[in-house]
Design a protein around this motif. Structure first.
Motif, PDB file in Angstrom:
ATOM      1  N   ASN A 223       0.835  -1.210   0.000  1.00 21.83           N
ATOM      2  CA  ASN A 223       0.000   0.000   0.000  1.00 21.83           C
ATOM      3  C   ASN A 223       0.867   1.256   0.000  1.00 21.83           C
TER       4      ASN A 223
ATOM      5  N   GLY B 280       1.078   6.607  -6.815  1.00 24.90           N
ATOM      6  CA  GLY B 280      -0.109   7.455  -7.001  1.00 24.90           C
ATOM      7  C   GLY B 280       0.257   8.931  -6.882  1.00 24.90           C
TER       8      GLY B 280
ATOM      9  N   PHE C 103       2.040  10.048  -9.931  1.00 28.57           N
ATOM     10  CA  PHE C 103       1.070  10.215 -11.024  1.00 28.57           C
ATOM     11  C   PHE C 103       0.390  11.586 -10.892  1.00 28.57           C
ATOM     12  N   SER C 104       0.039  11.942  -9.658  1.00 30.83           N
ATOM     13  CA  SER C 104      -0.611  13.248  -9.428  1.00 30.83           C
ATOM     14  C   SER C 104       0.314  14.387  -9.842  1.00 30.83           C
TER      15      SER C 104
ATOM     16  N   GLY D 197     -17.793   2.015 -15.032  1.00 33.73           N
ATOM     17  CA  GLY D 197     -16.867   3.078 -15.441  1.00 33.73           C
ATOM     18  C   GLY D 197     -15.534   3.033 -14.727  1.00 33.73           C
TER      19      GLY D 197
ATOM     20  N   LEU E  50     -12.167   0.862 -13.402  1.00 34.60           N
ATOM     21  CA  LEU E  50     -11.404  -0.354 -13.690  1.00 34.60           C
ATOM     22  C   LEU E  50     -10.463  -0.763 -12.560  1.00 34.60           C
ATOM     23  N   HIS E  51     -10.476  -0.020 -11.471  1.00 35.81           N
ATOM     24  CA  HIS E  51      -9.561  -0.328 -10.357  1.00 35.81           C
ATOM     25  C   HIS E  51     -10.066  -1.546  -9.587  1.00 35.81           C
ATOM     26  N   ASP E  52      -9.208  -2.565  -9.446  1.00 32.07           N
ATOM     27  CA  ASP E  52      -9.720  -3.762  -8.745  1.00 32.07           C
ATOM     28  C   ASP E  52      -8.839  -4.283  -7.615  1.00 32.07           C
TER      29      ASP E  52
ATOM     30  N   GLY F  84      -8.024  -2.955  -4.606  1.00 32.56           N
ATOM     31  CA  GLY F  84      -8.686  -2.816  -3.303  1.00 32.56           C
ATOM     32  C   GLY F  84      -9.865  -3.770  -3.186  1.00 32.56           C
TER      33      GLY F  84
ATOM     34  N   SER G 193     -17.260  -1.036  -4.782  1.00 29.10           N
ATOM     35  CA  SER G 193     -15.991  -0.338  -4.655  1.00 29.10           C
ATOM     36  C   SER G 193     -15.881   0.716  -5.760  1.00 29.10           C
TER      37      SER G 193
ATOM     38  N   LEU H 278     -12.911   3.895  -7.081  1.00 31.30           N
ATOM     39  CA  LEU H 278     -11.632   4.566  -6.824  1.00 31.30           C
ATOM     40  C   LEU H 278     -11.555   5.947  -7.451  1.00 31.30           C
TER      41      LEU H 278
ATOM     42  N   THR I 243     -13.320   9.725  -8.236  1.00 31.77           N
ATOM     43  CA  THR I 243     -14.394  10.628  -7.792  1.00 31.77           C
ATOM     44  C   THR I 243     -15.511  10.633  -8.837  1.00 31.77           C
TER      45      THR I 243
ATOM     46  N   GLY J  84     -13.774   2.397  -0.844  1.00 32.11           N
ATOM     47  CA  GLY J  84     -12.857   2.859  -1.893  1.00 32.11           C
ATOM     48  C   GLY J  84     -12.336   4.234  -1.518  1.00 32.11           C
ATOM     49  N   ALA J  85     -11.154   4.562  -2.024  1.00 31.17           N
ATOM     50  CA  ALA J  85     -10.447   5.765  -1.571  1.00 31.17           C
ATOM     51  C   ALA J  85     -11.275   7.061  -1.557  1.00 31.17           C
TER      52      ALA J  85
ATOM     53  N   SER K 248     -16.953   1.300   4.721  1.00 34.19           N
ATOM     54  CA  SER K 248     -15.707   0.947   5.386  1.00 34.19           C
ATOM     55  C   SER K 248     -14.526   1.467   4.572  1.00 34.19           C
ATOM     56  N   ALA K 249     -13.504   1.905   5.295  1.00 35.99           N
ATOM     57  CA  ALA K 249     -12.291   2.389   4.636  1.00 35.99           C
ATOM     58  C   ALA K 249     -11.360   1.227   4.324  1.00 35.99           C
TER      59      ALA K 249
HETATM   60 CO1  B1M Z   1      -5.810   4.985 -11.285  1.00 40.69          CO
HETATM   61  N1  B1M Z   1      -6.281   6.576 -10.286  1.00 40.69           N
HETATM   62  N2  B1M Z   1      -6.608   5.745 -12.900  1.00 40.69           N
HETATM   63  N3  B1M Z   1      -5.162   3.387 -12.158  1.00 40.69           N
HETATM   64  N4  B1M Z   1      -4.828   4.624  -9.733  1.00 40.69           N
HETATM   65  C1  B1M Z   1      -6.016   6.584  -8.860  1.00 40.69           C
HETATM   66  C2  B1M Z   1      -7.210   6.046  -8.066  1.00 40.69           C
HETATM   67  C3  B1M Z   1      -5.711   8.117  -8.566  1.00 40.69           C
HETATM   68  C4  B1M Z   1      -6.007   8.555  -7.104  1.00 40.69           C
HETATM   69  C5  B1M Z   1      -4.243   8.443  -8.981  1.00 40.69           C
HETATM   70  C6  B1M Z   1      -3.892   9.866  -8.704  1.00 40.69           C
HETATM   71  O1  B1M Z   1      -4.318  10.752  -9.426  1.00 40.69           O
HETATM   72  N5  B1M Z   1      -3.101  10.156  -7.692  1.00 40.69           N
HETATM   73  C7  B1M Z   1      -6.636   8.784  -9.611  1.00 40.69           C
HETATM   74  C8  B1M Z   1      -8.069   9.073  -9.170  1.00 40.69           C
HETATM   75  C9  B1M Z   1      -8.315  10.544  -8.880  1.00 40.69           C
HETATM   76  C10 B1M Z   1      -9.706  10.735  -8.417  1.00 40.69           C
HETATM   77  O2  B1M Z   1     -10.647  10.474  -9.106  1.00 40.69           O
HETATM   78  N6  B1M Z   1      -9.828  11.189  -7.180  1.00 40.69           N
HETATM   79  C11 B1M Z   1      -6.595   7.770 -10.741  1.00 40.69           C
HETATM   80  C12 B1M Z   1      -6.899   8.065 -12.093  1.00 40.69           C
HETATM   81  C13 B1M Z   1      -7.175   9.529 -12.412  1.00 40.69           C
HETATM   82  C14 B1M Z   1      -6.950   7.076 -13.102  1.00 40.69           C
HETATM   83  C15 B1M Z   1      -7.292   7.258 -14.591  1.00 40.69           C
HETATM   84  C16 B1M Z   1      -8.468   8.206 -14.878  1.00 40.69           C
HETATM   85  C17 B1M Z   1      -5.995   7.707 -15.291  1.00 40.69           C
HETATM   86  C18 B1M Z   1      -6.136   8.040 -16.761  1.00 40.69           C
HETATM   87  O3  B1M Z   1      -6.558   7.241 -17.545  1.00 40.69           O
HETATM   88  N7  B1M Z   1      -5.760   9.247 -17.072  1.00 40.69           N
HETATM   89  C19 B1M Z   1      -7.601   5.803 -15.032  1.00 40.69           C
HETATM   90  C20 B1M Z   1      -9.091   5.442 -14.864  1.00 40.69           C
HETATM   91  C21 B1M Z   1      -9.436   4.109 -15.480  1.00 40.69           C
HETATM   92  C22 B1M Z   1     -10.845   3.699 -15.071  1.00 40.69           C
HETATM   93  O4  B1M Z   1     -11.021   3.156 -14.011  1.00 40.69           O
HETATM   94  N8  B1M Z   1     -11.823   3.967 -15.912  1.00 40.69           N
HETATM   95  C23 B1M Z   1      -6.780   5.033 -14.045  1.00 40.69           C
HETATM   96  C24 B1M Z   1      -6.248   3.782 -14.316  1.00 40.69           C
HETATM   97  C25 B1M Z   1      -5.476   3.046 -13.429  1.00 40.69           C
HETATM   98  C26 B1M Z   1      -4.827   1.714 -13.813  1.00 40.69           C
HETATM   99  C27 B1M Z   1      -5.758   0.830 -14.647  1.00 40.69           C
HETATM  100  C28 B1M Z   1      -3.586   2.016 -14.619  1.00 40.69           C
HETATM  101  C29 B1M Z   1      -4.408   1.163 -12.398  1.00 40.69           C
HETATM  102  C30 B1M Z   1      -5.440   0.182 -11.783  1.00 40.69           C
HETATM  103  C31 B1M Z   1      -5.120  -1.265 -12.076  1.00 40.69           C
HETATM  104  C32 B1M Z   1      -6.011  -2.175 -11.293  1.00 40.69           C
HETATM  105  O5  B1M Z   1      -6.657  -1.835 -10.309  1.00 40.69           O
HETATM  106  N9  B1M Z   1      -6.045  -3.396 -11.773  1.00 40.69           N
HETATM  107  C33 B1M Z   1      -4.434   2.418 -11.531  1.00 40.69           C
HETATM  108  C34 B1M Z   1      -3.827   2.496 -10.240  1.00 40.69           C
HETATM  109  C35 B1M Z   1      -2.941   1.328  -9.848  1.00 40.69           C
HETATM  110  C36 B1M Z   1      -4.022   3.598  -9.383  1.00 40.69           C
HETATM  111  C37 B1M Z   1      -3.382   3.870  -8.006  1.00 40.69           C
HETATM  112  C38 B1M Z   1      -1.924   4.260  -8.224  1.00 40.69           C
HETATM  113  C39 B1M Z   1      -3.415   2.729  -7.015  1.00 40.69           C
HETATM  114  C40 B1M Z   1      -4.819   2.173  -6.725  1.00 40.69           C
HETATM  115  C41 B1M Z   1      -4.678   0.981  -5.848  1.00 40.69           C
HETATM  116  O6  B1M Z   1      -4.719  -0.147  -6.318  1.00 40.69           O
HETATM  117  N10 B1M Z   1      -4.373   1.213  -4.547  1.00 40.69           N
HETATM  118  C42 B1M Z   1      -4.278   5.061  -7.470  1.00 40.69           C
HETATM  119  C43 B1M Z   1      -3.532   6.020  -6.577  1.00 40.69           C
HETATM  120  C44 B1M Z   1      -3.645   5.644  -5.113  1.00 40.69           C
HETATM  121  O7  B1M Z   1      -4.550   4.943  -4.688  1.00 40.69           O
HETATM  122  N11 B1M Z   1      -2.766   6.125  -4.317  1.00 40.69           N
HETATM  123  C45 B1M Z   1      -4.947   5.528  -8.683  1.00 40.69           C
HETATM  124  C46 B1M Z   1      -4.079   0.133  -3.584  1.00 40.69           C
HETATM  125  C47 B1M Z   1      -5.373  -0.469  -3.040  1.00 40.69           C
HETATM  126  C48 B1M Z   1      -5.063  -1.555  -2.036  1.00 40.69           C
HETATM  127  O8  B1M Z   1      -6.057   0.567  -2.363  1.00 40.69           O
HETATM  128  O9  B1M Z   1      -7.962   0.558  -4.051  1.00 40.69           O
HETATM  129  O10 B1M Z   1      -7.846   2.332  -2.205  1.00 40.69           O
HETATM  130  P1  B1M Z   1      -7.588   0.941  -2.677  1.00 40.69           P
HETATM  131  O11 B1M Z   1      -8.408  -0.056  -1.726  1.00 40.69           O
HETATM  132  C49 B1M Z   1      -8.343   0.030  -0.313  1.00 40.69           C
HETATM  133  C50 B1M Z   1      -9.460   0.878   0.298  1.00 40.69           C
HETATM  134  O12 B1M Z   1      -9.900   1.932  -0.541  1.00 40.69           O
HETATM  135  C51 B1M Z   1     -10.507  -0.118   0.660  1.00 40.69           C
HETATM  136  O13 B1M Z   1      -9.803  -1.305   0.940  1.00 40.69           O
HETATM  137  C52 B1M Z   1      -8.597  -1.390   0.163  1.00 40.69           C
HETATM  138  C53 B1M Z   1      -7.482  -1.953   1.010  1.00 40.69           C
HETATM  139  O14 B1M Z   1      -7.179  -1.121   2.082  1.00 40.69           O
HETATM  140  N12 B1M Z   1     -11.595  -0.448  -0.255  1.00 40.69           N
HETATM  141  C54 B1M Z   1     -12.782  -0.901   0.234  1.00 40.69           C
HETATM  142  C55 B1M Z   1     -11.655  -0.452  -1.598  1.00 40.69           C
HETATM  143  N13 B1M Z   1     -12.851  -0.889  -2.006  1.00 40.69           N
HETATM  144  C56 B1M Z   1     -13.561  -1.170  -0.899  1.00 40.69           C
HETATM  145  C57 B1M Z   1     -14.862  -1.695  -0.751  1.00 40.69           C
HETATM  146  C58 B1M Z   1     -15.335  -1.907   0.556  1.00 40.69           C
HETATM  147  C59 B1M Z   1     -14.537  -1.612   1.659  1.00 40.69           C
HETATM  148  C60 B1M Z   1     -13.261  -1.116   1.521  1.00 40.69           C
HETATM  149  O15 B1M Z   1     -16.552  -2.412   0.825  1.00 40.69           O
HETATM  150  C61 B1M Z   1     -17.325  -2.904  -0.227  1.00 40.69           C
END
Ligand code: B1M
Length: 222
Positions: free
Chosen positions: A55, A62, A65-66, A111, A113-115, A117, A159, A161, A163, A189-190, A206-207
């Motif tokens: 993480n 992440g 990327f920002s 819409g 594709l993040h999987d 988490g 889930s 990811l 906004t 989700g974040a 849940s976070a």
């Molecule tokens: Co994307 N992405 N991404 N991305 N990506 C983010 C989310 C982003 C924050 C990066 C950034 O700008 N700093 C940003 C979103 C900004 C926003 O909207 N606020 C972003 C963006 C903008 C995008 C694209 C739009 C980029 C583009 O194309 N220009 C695009 C969108 C595609 C789409 O979905 N339509 C995109 C694409 C991608 C990849 C495909 C390249 C890849 C995802 C691959 C995959 O998932 N198979 C990717 C990645 C890897 C990220 C970051 C770097 C990492 C996400 C992640 O896996 N985190 C992310 C930046 C970041 O998070 N720091 C980012 C690790 C994971 C364990 O955490 O998913 O938060 P998370 O899950 C946590 C909790 O949230 C919670 O539990 C988990 C474990 O603690 N949780 C739940 C999640 N779901 C839950 C459900 C629950 C309970 C808890 O109950 C049901």
């Protein structure tokens, strides 16, 4: 051991999947997330510490990327590196063949594709004894509705990811609650917060994955 943990985190941040992967070029020939997480587990490192390291690595990529220092391909490599680790962690979060406590339908909303988490939530919920029906990513409302129809008494987890996909999450929650008022829905989700979850009409938020387990155990009576 701390060194191993730091290396795993670096592999996630840099997208170094395994020894044979040639990306990134300056880590060519070195062990990747795959080998290092295996070594860590074999040396008795706590799986939670490995997950935390991943993480941290994800958080760092992440942030880069920002700041426009890396782009989508780099994020994808990091995601693939994390998936390699999760394959090793999965058995540590699973109980084996016990009778399921109930069914939990889980998916990343339309819409989005993040999987990673979502997959972690699936692993941990499954580990607590629930049957998880994982619908994957970009799941349309109709797919959730049909799956709920096919699995009476289930709970649902959504889930998101981005906004931008929180609006789709809201639509999904509202359609589920309209058609199945008794079906319990938890969101996470974040970008999601307790406040947003309440406004959507979800039953829970849940976070983290453990919070989803707590929600299920407290809310679903069999
Ligand atoms: Co994307 N992405 N991404 N991305 N990506 C983010 C989310 C982003 C924050 C990066 C950034 O700008 N700093 C940003 C979103 C900004 C926003 O909207 N606020 C972003 C963006 C903008 C995008 C694209 C739009 C980029 C583009 O194309 N220009 C695009 C969108 C595609 C789409 O979905 N339509 C995109 C694409 C991608 C990849 C495909 C390249 C890849 C995802 C691959 C995959 O998932 N198979 C990717 C990645 C890897 C990220 C970051 C770097 C990492 C996400 C992640 O896996 N985190 C992310 C930046 C970041 O998070 N720091 C980012 C690790 C994971 C364990 O955490 O998913 O938060 P998370 O899950 C946590 C909790 O949230 C919670 O539990 C988990 C474990 O603690 N949780 C739940 C999640 N779901 C839950 C459900 C629950 C309970 C808890 O109950 C049901």
């Amino acid at each position: 051991m701390d060194e191993l943990i730091e290396k795993i985190s670096l592999c996630i941040e840099r997208g170094k999947i395994n020894k044979s992967s040639s990306y990134p070029s300056n880590m060519k020939g070195e062990d990747g997330a795959d080998e290092l997480s295996r070594q860590a587990l074999d040396n008795g490192v706590n799986p939670d510490a490995i997950l935390q390291a991943c993480n941290d690595g994800m958080h760092k990529i992440g942030e880069k990327f920002s700041r426009n220092e890396v782009f989508v391909p780099e994020l994808l490599m990091s995601a693939n590196a994390m998936k390699a680790v999760m394959a090793h962690l999965k058995p540590y979060f699973q109980l084996g063949s016990v009778k399921a406590k109930g069914k939990f339908i889980l998916g990343t909303v339309s819409g989005d594709l993040h999987d990673i988490g979502k997959n972690l939530v699936a692993m941990v919920v499954e580990g607590d004894g629930w049957e998880v029906i994982d619908l994957g990513v970009d799941v349309k409302v109709a797919k959730f509705i049909q799956t709920i129809k096919d699995n009476p008494g289930c709970a649902v987890g959504l889930s998101a990811l981005l906004t931008t996909t929180m609006a789709n999450m809201t639509k999904t929650v509202q359609e589920i609650k309209t058609q199945f008022p008794d079906t319990k829905v938890i969101v996470g989700g974040a970008p999601v917060s307790l406040d947003a979850a309440e406004k959507m009409g979800a039953d829970g938020y849940s976070a983290d994955p453990q919070g989803a387990v707590t929600f299920l155990n407290q809310t679903i009576t069999l």
